[in-house]
Design a protein around this motif. Structure first.
Motif, PDB file in Angstrom:
ATOM      1  N   ASP A 177       5.077  23.384  38.217  1.00 14.82           N
ATOM      2  CA  ASP A 177       4.533  22.914  36.941  1.00 14.82           C
ATOM      3  C   ASP A 177       5.679  22.332  36.123  1.00 14.82           C
ATOM      4  O   ASP A 177       6.209  22.967  35.211  1.00 14.82           O
ATOM      5  N   GLU A 178       6.061  21.112  36.474  1.00 18.50           N
ATOM      6  CA  GLU A 178       7.188  20.464  35.818  1.00 18.50           C
ATOM      7  C   GLU A 178       6.918  18.973  35.692  1.00 18.50           C
ATOM      8  O   GLU A 178       5.988  18.445  36.308  1.00 18.50           O
ATOM      9  N   ALA A 179       7.735  18.308  34.908  1.00 15.14           N
ATOM     10  CA  ALA A 179       7.577  16.868  34.711  1.00 15.14           C
ATOM     11  C   ALA A 179       7.953  16.121  35.987  1.00 15.14           C
ATOM     12  O   ALA A 179       8.685  16.629  36.840  1.00 15.14           O
ATOM     13  N   SER A 180       7.445  14.906  36.100  1.00 16.21           N
ATOM     14  CA  SER A 180       7.764  14.087  37.269  1.00 16.21           C
ATOM     15  C   SER A 180       9.216  13.647  37.248  1.00 16.21           C
ATOM     16  O   SER A 180       9.868  13.609  36.203  1.00 16.21           O
ATOM     17  N   ARG A 181       9.737  13.313  38.428  1.00 14.96           N
ATOM     18  CA  ARG A 181      11.085  12.784  38.576  1.00 14.96           C
ATOM     19  C   ARG A 181      11.015  11.477  39.342  1.00 14.96           C
ATOM     20  O   ARG A 181       9.958  11.099  39.849  1.00 14.96           O
ATOM     21  N   ALA A 182      12.146  10.815  39.449  1.00 16.77           N
ATOM     22  CA  ALA A 182      12.164   9.518  40.127  1.00 16.77           C
ATOM     23  C   ALA A 182      11.738   9.650  41.585  1.00 16.77           C
ATOM     24  O   ALA A 182      11.117   8.749  42.150  1.00 16.77           O
ATOM     25  N   ASP A 183      12.064  10.784  42.233  1.00 11.11           N
ATOM     26  CA  ASP A 183      11.767  10.970  43.633  1.00 11.11           C
ATOM     27  C   ASP A 183      10.725  12.053  43.885  1.00 11.11           C
ATOM     28  O   ASP A 183      10.599  12.552  44.997  1.00 11.11           O
ATOM     29  N   ARG A 184       9.988  12.445  42.861  1.00  8.69           N
ATOM     30  CA  ARG A 184       9.084  13.571  43.000  1.00  8.69           C
ATOM     31  C   ARG A 184       7.881  13.405  42.077  1.00  8.69           C
ATOM     32  O   ARG A 184       8.040  13.195  40.884  1.00  8.69           O
ATOM     33  N   ALA A 185       6.691  13.525  42.667  1.00  2.00           N
ATOM     34  CA  ALA A 185       5.484  13.451  41.853  1.00  2.00           C
ATOM     35  C   ALA A 185       5.309  14.736  41.049  1.00  2.00           C
ATOM     36  O   ALA A 185       5.795  15.804  41.457  1.00  2.00           O
ATOM     37  N   PRO A 186       4.663  14.682  39.892  1.00  2.50           N
ATOM     38  CA  PRO A 186       4.446  15.906  39.117  1.00  2.50           C
ATOM     39  C   PRO A 186       3.446  16.813  39.799  1.00  2.50           C
ATOM     40  O   PRO A 186       2.460  16.353  40.387  1.00  2.50           O
ATOM     41  N   GLY A 187       3.703  18.115  39.750  1.00  2.00           N
ATOM     42  CA  GLY A 187       2.727  19.066  40.267  1.00  2.00           C
ATOM     43  C   GLY A 187       2.964  19.485  41.700  1.00  2.00           C
ATOM     44  O   GLY A 187       3.065  20.662  41.987  1.00  2.00           O
ATOM     45  N   GLU A 188       3.020  18.517  42.625  1.00  2.00           N
ATOM     46  CA  GLU A 188       3.179  18.877  44.031  1.00  2.00           C
ATOM     47  C   GLU A 188       3.990  17.824  44.764  1.00  2.00           C
ATOM     48  O   GLU A 188       3.993  16.649  44.403  1.00  2.00           O
TER      49      GLU A 188
END
Length: 235
Positions: free
Chosen positions: A222-233
């Motif tokens: 349960d975190e904000a999105s990153r450049a290389d990672r979608a939010p949530g999963e």
């Protein structure tokens, strides 16, 4: 002959010229060149150009059919003239001269276009995700991911690794991000957590003596999105 197809829309080649073929798919693009109506028919495997001459018994039906309608066409495979060959398509050396035309599912006016590279707002794309996923770029990306995962599994297995899965519902563990919590129906006031990463399960496998294993593991944070990672999963 099969009710819906003898070939996919990516299968016909110059060697098939003169044969009868039946194709089914979505109307990707229509082009009216006066005496000829051209339809690019699309399925999961590719695109085949279909041609219907003016005066054909099915011309009016084909002309009235909207893009993204699902159709079945039967006709003769014809080799294209050298000047009209499309080198960008694997099927670009042939076209299907349509003799029978059946509308399996008629499309309405579309909120977003499938063919082409037009840009649409993200909320509209998500609302009509089933149309968005038909678009070439997304379709290609999903297939790329599937092919990469297939390759990984094949290569790892060939090297003696075993693929294991681990539970999705688990207990909360202190890590770097907040857990996603799932309330328990059988135990009111109690919650399961979705794993941020399968670290504990991997450690259990190691201690239990399983040798050389791998996992393509879903991680829930349960975190904000990153450049290389979608939010949530992510995986």
């Amino acid at each position: 002959m099969h009710e819906y197809r003898t070939h996919t829309c990516g299968a016909l080649r110059a060697a098939d010229a003169g044969s009868t073929a039946r194709l089914s798919g979505w109307v990707n693009v229509k082009r009216d060149h006066g005496g000829l109506l051209f339809i690019d028919l699309r399925d999961h495997f590719g695109i085949t150009q279909c041609v219907i001459p003016n005066g054909s018994a099915v011309f009016d039906l084909a002309e009235a059919t909207r893009v993204e309608s699902v159709i079945t066409v039967t006709g003769t495979v014809v080799a294209r003239d050298a000047a009209t060959v499309n080198p960008r398509l694997p099927t670009g050396e042939i076209e299907l001269r349509v003799e029978d035309f059946v509308v399996q599912s008629a499309a309405d006016v579309l909120p977003i276009q499938v063919a082409g590279d037009a840009q649409f707002p993200e909320d509209l794309r998500l609302r009509y995700r089933f149309l968005d996923l038909r678009r070439e770029k997304l379709h290609r990306n999903i297939m790329l991911r599937a092919n990469v995962v297939t390759w990984l599994r094949r290569e790892m297995t060939a090297r003696g690794f075993t693929e294991f899965t681990t539970p999705i519902l688990t207990a909360s563990s202190p890590e770097g991000a907040r857990d996603f919590l799932v309330p328990s129906r059988l135990h009111p006031g109690q919650f399961y957590a979705l794993p941020q990463a399968p670290q504990q399960f991997k450690q259990l496998l190691m201690v239990a003596g399983f040798d050389r294993y791998f996992q393509i593991a879903p991680c829930f944070r349960d975190e904000a999105s990153r450049a290389d990672r979608a939010p949530g999963e992510f995986y």
